[in-house]
Write a protein that holds these residues in place. Structure first.
Motif, PDB file in Angstrom:
ATOM      1  N   ALA A 298       0.825  -1.208   0.000  1.00  0.00           N
ATOM      2  CA  ALA A 298       0.000   0.000   0.000  1.00  0.00           C
ATOM      3  C   ALA A 298       0.860   1.260   0.000  1.00  0.00           C
ATOM      4  O   ALA A 298       0.552   2.239  -0.691  1.00  0.00           O
ATOM      5  CB  ALA A 298      -0.938  -0.006   1.205  1.00  0.00           C
ATOM      6  N   GLU A 299       1.957   1.242   0.763  1.00  0.00           N
ATOM      7  CA  GLU A 299       2.841   2.420   0.817  1.00  0.00           C
ATOM      8  C   GLU A 299       3.543   2.635  -0.514  1.00  0.00           C
ATOM      9  O   GLU A 299       3.740   3.785  -0.938  1.00  0.00           O
ATOM     10  CB  GLU A 299       3.859   2.232   1.941  1.00  0.00           C
TER      11      GLU A 299
ATOM     12  N   VAL B 235       2.304   1.875  -3.458  1.00  0.00           N
ATOM     13  CA  VAL B 235       1.296   2.396  -4.378  1.00  0.00           C
ATOM     14  C   VAL B 235       0.997   3.858  -4.077  1.00  0.00           C
ATOM     15  O   VAL B 235       0.774   4.670  -4.987  1.00  0.00           O
ATOM     16  CB  VAL B 235       0.021   1.543  -4.320  1.00  0.00           C
ATOM     17  N   ALA B 236       1.032   4.215  -2.790  1.00  0.00           N
ATOM     18  CA  ALA B 236       0.706   5.589  -2.387  1.00  0.00           C
ATOM     19  C   ALA B 236       1.831   6.579  -2.675  1.00  0.00           C
ATOM     20  O   ALA B 236       1.604   7.790  -2.643  1.00  0.00           O
ATOM     21  CB  ALA B 236       0.368   5.631  -0.899  1.00  0.00           C
TER      22      ALA B 236
ATOM     23  N   GLN C 190      -5.938   9.661  -0.558  1.00  0.00           N
ATOM     24  CA  GLN C 190      -4.942   8.629  -0.863  1.00  0.00           C
ATOM     25  C   GLN C 190      -5.436   7.214  -0.583  1.00  0.00           C
ATOM     26  O   GLN C 190      -5.283   6.319  -1.414  1.00  0.00           O
ATOM     27  CB  GLN C 190      -3.662   8.902  -0.068  1.00  0.00           C
TER      28      GLN C 190
ATOM     29  N   ARG D 268      -7.896   5.898  -3.198  1.00  0.00           N
ATOM     30  CA  ARG D 268      -7.288   5.677  -4.509  1.00  0.00           C
ATOM     31  C   ARG D 268      -6.337   4.485  -4.502  1.00  0.00           C
ATOM     32  O   ARG D 268      -6.261   3.726  -5.472  1.00  0.00           O
ATOM     33  CB  ARG D 268      -6.581   6.951  -4.977  1.00  0.00           C
ATOM     34  N   VAL D 269      -5.624   4.298  -3.393  1.00  0.00           N
ATOM     35  CA  VAL D 269      -4.750   3.126  -3.272  1.00  0.00           C
ATOM     36  C   VAL D 269      -5.584   1.849  -3.263  1.00  0.00           C
ATOM     37  O   VAL D 269      -5.259   0.870  -3.945  1.00  0.00           O
ATOM     38  CB  VAL D 269      -3.892   3.214  -1.995  1.00  0.00           C
ATOM     39  N   LYS D 270      -6.677   1.860  -2.525  1.00  0.00           N
ATOM     40  CA  LYS D 270      -7.542   0.682  -2.453  1.00  0.00           C
ATOM     41  C   LYS D 270      -8.106   0.335  -3.830  1.00  0.00           C
ATOM     42  O   LYS D 270      -8.156  -0.837  -4.224  1.00  0.00           O
ATOM     43  CB  LYS D 270      -8.681   0.936  -1.464  1.00  0.00           C
TER      44      LYS D 270
ATOM     45  N   ALA E 203      -2.226  -5.817   0.777  1.00  0.00           N
ATOM     46  CA  ALA E 203      -1.855  -4.403   0.942  1.00  0.00           C
ATOM     47  C   ALA E 203      -0.772  -4.178   1.989  1.00  0.00           C
ATOM     48  O   ALA E 203       0.061  -3.271   1.858  1.00  0.00           O
ATOM     49  CB  ALA E 203      -3.093  -3.576   1.294  1.00  0.00           C
TER      50      ALA E 203
ATOM     51  N   ARG F 231       0.854   1.111  -8.819  1.00  0.00           N
ATOM     52  CA  ARG F 231       1.516   2.388  -8.515  1.00  0.00           C
ATOM     53  C   ARG F 231       1.449   3.347  -9.700  1.00  0.00           C
ATOM     54  O   ARG F 231       1.311   4.556  -9.530  1.00  0.00           O
ATOM     55  CB  ARG F 231       2.987   2.127  -8.134  1.00  0.00           C
TER      56      ARG F 231
ATOM     57  N   VAL G   1      -2.466   4.455 -10.067  1.00  0.00           N
ATOM     58  CA  VAL G   1      -3.095   5.210  -8.986  1.00  0.00           C
ATOM     59  C   VAL G   1      -3.034   6.720  -9.215  1.00  0.00           C
ATOM     60  O   VAL G   1      -3.874   7.476  -8.710  1.00  0.00           O
ATOM     61  CB  VAL G   1      -2.458   4.835  -7.622  1.00  0.00           C
TER      62      VAL G   1
END
Length: 357
Positions: A93-94, A96-97, A110, A113-115, A127, A146, A149
């Motif tokens: 998750a980090e 992708v964010a 954030q 959108r990551v989800k 995640a 990534r 997103v």
């Protein structure tokens, strides 16, 4: 209507021209593949579009917007790299964010959108894992998430499947194509894998020594290559050197071989090579009309069987579905046997060495 336009784009390193006066248009929602051997300029072209390499001349336009001198973070592109380039100390998750954080997207946006990005690549349940705990295919999906997103206007793929095994390559290839079509992303794909390009792209641009040799649909480029380089690079082919002595008349050594009439747009040179794809050749018994040959080796490849033949014009490979190997003409065909090779005129093209010749 084109969304990505490259206008007389050029890149020179010292005295080496990596990309030479490149003109290219990619339509909204189209996937165009840049295909060619190592060093042909395809990756340099992609990096110029991304903003990582500065062009020596020319322009890059996204719609009506000139982004030639716009920094990478302000171009609204999403890029998937050959080596994934994931941060191993961060969770999925980090990772992708990260792009959202660099673009100063509010924290309140954030997480959602990551989800959504992880849902698109079917990795929601992973995640919180670190990349090291994932398979190669899963890491590639994280890299895709990534890039997606940030909601890119232009999607850039730099040989994204080269680190995967054959089975995973096919799976990820299909997933990328399905995502690209579903989201309507204008996409530029760089690859040296002809099968990947043929099965994924709407159009191909075959590059060599910094210039485009041919642009067209996969079928156009495969069926109607403009020169011997393109024919050899896209799919397998047999090339027989000779001369074009008139419409549909190709002479090689002592043989007159059937070929398609030279298209009016082709070069009028007479020194050419006749191209015939292995799967377009039929094997007949010795003495039948056609090019006399001797079977050197047969190779069973599962669904296809190949016969490697010797002729007085050089080696020629024939490929047919293995089911045909049980037919009377091919059953038990062994090394050393004399045969005749036949093909329809429309399946043989007389090609110059270079379309610019």
């Amino acid at each position: 209507m084109s969304y990505l336009r490259l206008d007389n784009l050029q890149c020179t390193y010292d005295r080496t021209v990596a990309v030479r006066n490149l003109n290219l248009d990619v339509a909204q929602g189209e996937l165009l593949a840049l295909l060619g051997p190592s060093g042909c300029g395809k990756s340099t072209t992609l990096r110029m579009v991304a903003g990582f390499v500065k062009p020596s001349a020319g322009r890059i336009l996204f719609g009506e917007r000139d982004v030639t001198h716009t920094p990478p973070h302000a171009r609204d592109t999403g890029m998937v790299f050959q080596g994934y380039a994931l941060f191993m100390h961060m969770s999925v998750a980090e990772n992708v964010a990260f792009g959202l954080q660099m673009r100063k997207v509010p924290r309140s946006e954030q997480a959602a959108r990551v989800k959504e990005a992880l849902r698109l690549v079917q990795l929601e349940h992973l995640a919180e894992r670190r990349p090291a705990a994932l398979s190669g295919g899963q890491q590639q999906r994280v890299a895709l998430a990534r890039a997606l997103v940030v909601q890119p206007t232009v999607f850039l793929l730099d040989e994204p499947m080269s680190n995967l095994d054959a089975r995973l390559r096919m799976e990820v290839r299909l997933e990328i194509r399905a995502l690209q079509q579903r989201l309507g992303l204008t996409t530029l794909l760089v690859t040296h894998d002809q099968e990947e390009a043929l099965t994924t792209a709407d159009r191909l641009a075959v590059m060599d020594h910094g210039r485009v040799r041919q642009i067209g649909t996969p079928q156009q480029v495969y069926e109607q290559p403009v020169d011997q380089f393109v024919a050899n690079f896209i799919g397998r082919c047999n090339l027989v050197a000779g001369r074009l002595d008139g419409p549909g008349v190709f002479r090689a050594g002592a043989h007159t071989l059937p070929c398609a009439p030279l298209a009016a747009t082709r070069s009028p040179v007479t020194e050419m090579a006749l191209m015939v794809r292995p799967d377009r050749i039929r094997i007949a018994g010795a003495g039948a009309p056609g090019l006399p040959a001797r079977v050197k080796l047969s190779t069973y490849l599962g669904g296809t069987t190949e016969w490697h033949c010797e002729t007085d014009l050089g080696p020629i490979t024939v490929a047919q579905p293995s089911t045909l190997a049980h037919d009377t003409a091919l059953r038990g065909l062994a090394a050393g046997e004399r045969v005749s090779l036949q093909w329809s005129p429309e399946h043989a093209l007389a090609l110059p060495a270079d379309a610019a010749a």
